[in-house]
Write a protein that holds these residues in place. Structure first.
Motif, PDB file in Angstrom:
ATOM      1  N   MET A  98       0.843  -1.189   0.000  1.00 21.46           N
ATOM      2  CA  MET A  98       0.000   0.000   0.000  1.00 21.46           C
ATOM      3  C   MET A  98       0.885   1.248   0.000  1.00 21.46           C
ATOM      4  SD  MET A  98      -2.987   1.292   2.639  1.00 21.46           S
ATOM      5  CE  MET A  98      -4.032  -0.111   2.230  1.00 21.46           C
ATOM      6  N   SER A  99       0.651   2.144  -0.933  1.00 22.59           N
ATOM      7  CA  SER A  99       1.434   3.373  -1.005  1.00 22.59           C
ATOM      8  C   SER A  99       1.062   4.284   0.158  1.00 22.59           C
ATOM      9  CB  SER A  99       1.157   4.097  -2.327  1.00 22.59           C
ATOM     10  OG  SER A  99      -0.164   4.635  -2.330  1.00 22.59           O
ATOM     11  N   ALA A 100       1.952   5.225   0.454  1.00 23.50           N
ATOM     12  CA  ALA A 100       1.670   6.203   1.509  1.00 23.50           C
ATOM     13  C   ALA A 100       0.424   7.018   1.168  1.00 23.50           C
ATOM     14  CB  ALA A 100       2.875   7.121   1.709  1.00 23.50           C
ATOM     15  N   ARG A 101       0.253   7.353  -0.113  1.00 23.52           N
ATOM     16  CA  ARG A 101      -0.920   8.134  -0.507  1.00 23.52           C
ATOM     17  C   ARG A 101      -2.202   7.338  -0.295  1.00 23.52           C
ATOM     18  NH1 ARG A 101      -4.614   8.960  -4.371  1.00 23.52           N
ATOM     19  NH2 ARG A 101      -5.266  11.131  -4.769  1.00 23.52           N
ATOM     20  N   HIS A 103      -2.714   4.903   1.819  1.00 26.37           N
ATOM     21  CA  HIS A 103      -2.889   4.810   3.266  1.00 26.37           C
ATOM     22  C   HIS A 103      -3.484   6.119   3.794  1.00 26.37           C
ATOM     23  CE1 HIS A 103      -0.751   3.706   7.333  1.00 26.37           C
ATOM     24  NE2 HIS A 103      -2.044   3.865   7.474  1.00 26.37           N
ATOM     25  N   TYR A 104      -2.957   7.233   3.326  1.00 33.81           N
ATOM     26  CA  TYR A 104      -3.448   8.557   3.741  1.00 33.81           C
ATOM     27  C   TYR A 104      -4.922   8.738   3.351  1.00 33.81           C
ATOM     28  CZ  TYR A 104      -4.256  13.587   3.443  1.00 33.81           C
ATOM     29  OH  TYR A 104      -4.811  14.836   3.568  1.00 33.81           O
ATOM     30  N   VAL A 105      -5.261   8.393   2.110  1.00 31.06           N
ATOM     31  CA  VAL A 105      -6.635   8.580   1.635  1.00 31.06           C
ATOM     32  C   VAL A 105      -7.613   7.748   2.468  1.00 31.06           C
ATOM     33  CG1 VAL A 105      -8.191   8.141  -0.305  1.00 31.06           C
ATOM     34  CG2 VAL A 105      -5.986   9.258  -0.700  1.00 31.06           C
ATOM     35  N   ILE A 106      -7.215   6.528   2.818  1.00 28.58           N
ATOM     36  CA  ILE A 106      -8.073   5.672   3.635  1.00 28.58           C
ATOM     37  C   ILE A 106      -8.314   6.286   5.011  1.00 28.58           C
ATOM     38  CG2 ILE A 106      -8.094   3.466   4.890  1.00 28.58           C
ATOM     39  CD1 ILE A 106      -6.757   2.240   2.405  1.00 28.58           C
ATOM     40  N   MET A 107      -7.287   6.919   5.605  1.00 32.15           N
ATOM     41  CA  MET A 107      -7.395   7.438   6.965  1.00 32.15           C
ATOM     42  C   MET A 107      -7.888   8.880   7.033  1.00 32.15           C
ATOM     43  SD  MET A 107      -6.648   4.848   8.730  1.00 32.15           S
ATOM     44  CE  MET A 107      -6.841   5.734  10.265  1.00 32.15           C
ATOM     45  N   ARG A 108      -7.892   9.597   5.916  1.00 36.16           N
ATOM     46  CA  ARG A 108      -8.214  11.025   5.933  1.00 36.16           C
ATOM     47  C   ARG A 108      -9.595  11.307   6.522  1.00 36.16           C
ATOM     48  NH1 ARG A 108      -7.875  13.634   0.223  1.00 36.16           N
ATOM     49  NH2 ARG A 108      -9.479  12.052  -0.101  1.00 36.16           N
ATOM     50  N   GLN A 109     -10.614  10.586   6.086  1.00 31.32           N
ATOM     51  CA  GLN A 109     -11.958  10.855   6.574  1.00 31.32           C
ATOM     52  C   GLN A 109     -12.066  10.583   8.070  1.00 31.32           C
ATOM     53  OE1 GLN A 109     -14.320  12.403   4.798  1.00 31.32           O
ATOM     54  NE2 GLN A 109     -15.389  12.553   6.757  1.00 31.32           N
ATOM     55  N   ASP A 135       8.591   6.782   0.750  1.00 27.92           N
ATOM     56  CA  ASP A 135       7.300   7.201   0.218  1.00 27.92           C
ATOM     57  C   ASP A 135       6.468   7.746   1.383  1.00 27.92           C
ATOM     58  OD1 ASP A 135       4.873   7.378  -1.197  1.00 27.92           O
ATOM     59  OD2 ASP A 135       4.425   5.242  -0.877  1.00 27.92           O
ATOM     60  N   ALA A 136       6.196   9.063   1.403  1.00 30.71           N
ATOM     61  CA  ALA A 136       5.455   9.678   2.509  1.00 30.71           C
ATOM     62  C   ALA A 136       4.441  10.681   1.968  1.00 30.71           C
ATOM     63  CB  ALA A 136       6.421  10.379   3.464  1.00 30.71           C
ATOM     64  N   TYR A 137       3.353  10.871   2.712  1.00 26.60           N
ATOM     65  CA  TYR A 137       2.257  11.750   2.279  1.00 26.60           C
ATOM     66  C   TYR A 137       1.683  12.437   3.515  1.00 26.60           C
ATOM     67  CZ  TYR A 137      -1.148  13.079  -1.315  1.00 26.60           C
ATOM     68  OH  TYR A 137      -1.883  13.768  -2.253  1.00 26.60           O
ATOM     69  N   ARG A 138       1.305  13.732   3.361  1.00 30.46           N
ATOM     70  CA  ARG A 138       0.834  14.485   4.531  1.00 30.46           C
ATOM     71  C   ARG A 138      -0.297  15.431   4.161  1.00 30.46           C
ATOM     72  NH1 ARG A 138       2.342  19.323   7.748  1.00 30.46           N
ATOM     73  NH2 ARG A 138       2.032  18.768   9.943  1.00 30.46           N
ATOM     74  N   GLY A 139      -1.250  15.557   5.078  1.00 27.75           N
ATOM     75  CA  GLY A 139      -2.317  16.538   4.940  1.00 27.75           C
ATOM     76  C   GLY A 139      -2.454  17.343   6.218  1.00 27.75           C
ATOM     77  N   THR A 140      -2.763  18.624   6.088  1.00 23.69           N
ATOM     78  CA  THR A 140      -3.062  19.472   7.238  1.00 23.69           C
ATOM     79  C   THR A 140      -4.495  19.988   7.086  1.00 23.69           C
ATOM     80  OG1 THR A 140      -2.084  21.392   6.139  1.00 23.69           O
ATOM     81  CG2 THR A 140      -0.668  20.148   7.635  1.00 23.69           C
ATOM     82  N   PHE A 141      -5.157  20.179   8.221  1.00 21.79           N
ATOM     83  CA  PHE A 141      -6.578  20.474   8.221  1.00 21.79           C
ATOM     84  C   PHE A 141      -6.916  21.547   9.255  1.00 21.79           C
ATOM     85  CE2 PHE A 141      -5.588  16.033   7.592  1.00 21.79           C
ATOM     86  CZ  PHE A 141      -6.219  15.713   6.398  1.00 21.79           C
ATOM     87  N   ASN A 142      -8.045  22.196   9.039  1.00 28.61           N
ATOM     88  CA  ASN A 142      -8.622  23.093  10.025  1.00 28.61           C
ATOM     89  C   ASN A 142     -10.002  22.564  10.383  1.00 28.61           C
ATOM     90  OD1 ASN A 142      -6.479  25.081   9.970  1.00 28.61           O
ATOM     91  ND2 ASN A 142      -7.267  25.693   7.966  1.00 28.61           N
ATOM     92  N   TYR A 159       7.083   1.994   4.655  1.00 25.74           N
ATOM     93  CA  TYR A 159       8.401   1.420   4.887  1.00 25.74           C
ATOM     94  C   TYR A 159       8.535   0.034   4.254  1.00 25.74           C
ATOM     95  CZ  TYR A 159       9.502   5.002   8.378  1.00 25.74           C
ATOM     96  OH  TYR A 159       9.751   6.182   9.019  1.00 25.74           O
ATOM     97  N   GLY A 160       7.603  -0.334   3.407  1.00 28.95           N
ATOM     98  CA  GLY A 160       7.642  -1.670   2.835  1.00 28.95           C
ATOM     99  C   GLY A 160       6.557  -2.509   3.480  1.00 28.95           C
ATOM    100  N   ARG A 161       6.975  -3.554   4.216  1.00 29.10           N
ATOM    101  CA  ARG A 161       5.991  -4.393   4.903  1.00 29.10           C
ATOM    102  C   ARG A 161       5.334  -3.650   6.058  1.00 29.10           C
ATOM    103  NH1 ARG A 161       6.038  -9.279   7.840  1.00 29.10           N
ATOM    104  NH2 ARG A 161       7.599  -8.457   8.866  1.00 29.10           N
ATOM    105  N   TRP A 162       6.015  -2.643   6.590  1.00 33.70           N
ATOM    106  CA  TRP A 162       5.487  -1.840   7.683  1.00 33.70           C
ATOM    107  C   TRP A 162       5.137  -0.454   7.170  1.00 33.70           C
ATOM    108  CZ3 TRP A 162       4.506  -3.656  12.528  1.00 33.70           C
ATOM    109  CH2 TRP A 162       5.072  -4.890  12.864  1.00 33.70           C
ATOM    110  N   SER A 163       4.102   0.118   7.760  1.00 33.84           N
ATOM    111  CA  SER A 163       3.742   1.507   7.472  1.00 33.84           C
ATOM    112  C   SER A 163       3.638   2.255   8.797  1.00 33.84           C
ATOM    113  CB  SER A 163       2.399   1.598   6.742  1.00 33.84           C
ATOM    114  OG  SER A 163       2.513   1.080   5.434  1.00 33.84           O
TER     115      SER A 163
END
Length: 199
Positions: A98-101, A103-109, A135-142, A159-163
């Motif tokens: 799973m790419s960082a992006r 993973h991020y999209v799944i957790m964003r909501q 591979d890293a991805y970040r979002g900031t929110f208000n 990180y490969g097998r680990w995220s």
């Protein structure tokens, strides 16, 4: 010092986290104690999570499954002399392919759901200074909590097998102070060189 540049289930953002218990003397699954008897080491990666660091206090850690393949570490730093808090949570999660992006999209909501009227301030890929190939991805929110404006973020790293993922949250009125403390914490996190995970 602290482990994976990111990491953590978004539950850290739930109301009342600042009242969570300090770190326990027990070793959660997947961790061992360093020789100092208080710093937790994630065995698979070698990442370190001290009980206290420059005003941050590790809260009671949590093993989400008995295998140690999903563990959460939370930190609290008082703001305004203890009136408010900077809340940071790290998670170490075993995820395959799973790419960082993604993973991020799944957790964003889930991250946004802990605040009312949330909005995305910025999001996109990020570089980890001591390992720019990660591979890293970040979002900031208000958003708002109890009618007060808050700022929060979600970052994921593959990180490969680990995220890893990290959430951080603080009242917008305390942004200048909170961001100074967070910068110190992240500098220490990024200074660590994890083992090659999944090997």
């Amino acid at each position: 010092m602290l482990g994976l540049l990111l990491a953590a289930p978004v539950g850290v953002l739930a109301p009342g986290i600042a009242m969570a218990q300090p770190a326990s003397g027990e070793v959660p699954e997947g961790f061992s104690f360093a020789p100092d008897g208080t710093t937790l080491i994630h065995v698979a990666s070698g990442l370190r999570f001290p009980a206290r660091f420059k005003g941050f206090t590790r809260l009671k850690e949590q093993a989400t499954d008995p295998s140690g393949q999903y563990v959460a570490i939370s930190y609290d730093h008082p703001l305004k002399g203890g009136k408010d808090h900077l809340l940071v949570r790290f998670a170490v999660v075993q995820i395959e392919d799973m790419s960082a992006r993604d993973h991020y999209v799944i957790m964003r909501q889930a991250a946004m759901s802990h605040f009312s009227a949330p909005s995305v301030a910025a999001e996109g890929p990020v570089k980890i200074p001591n390992n720019p190939s990660l591979d890293a991805y970040r979002g900031t929110f208000n958003g708002f909590r109890d009618n007060q404006p808050w700022r929060f973020s979600l970052t994921t790293v593959n990180y490969g097998r680990w995220s890893g993922r990290m959430t951080a949250a603080y009242p917008q009125a305390d942004a200048a102070e909170a961001e100074q403390h967070l910068a110190v914490l992240l500098a220490e996190v990024r200074s660590q060189t994890p083992k090659v995970l999944g090997k």
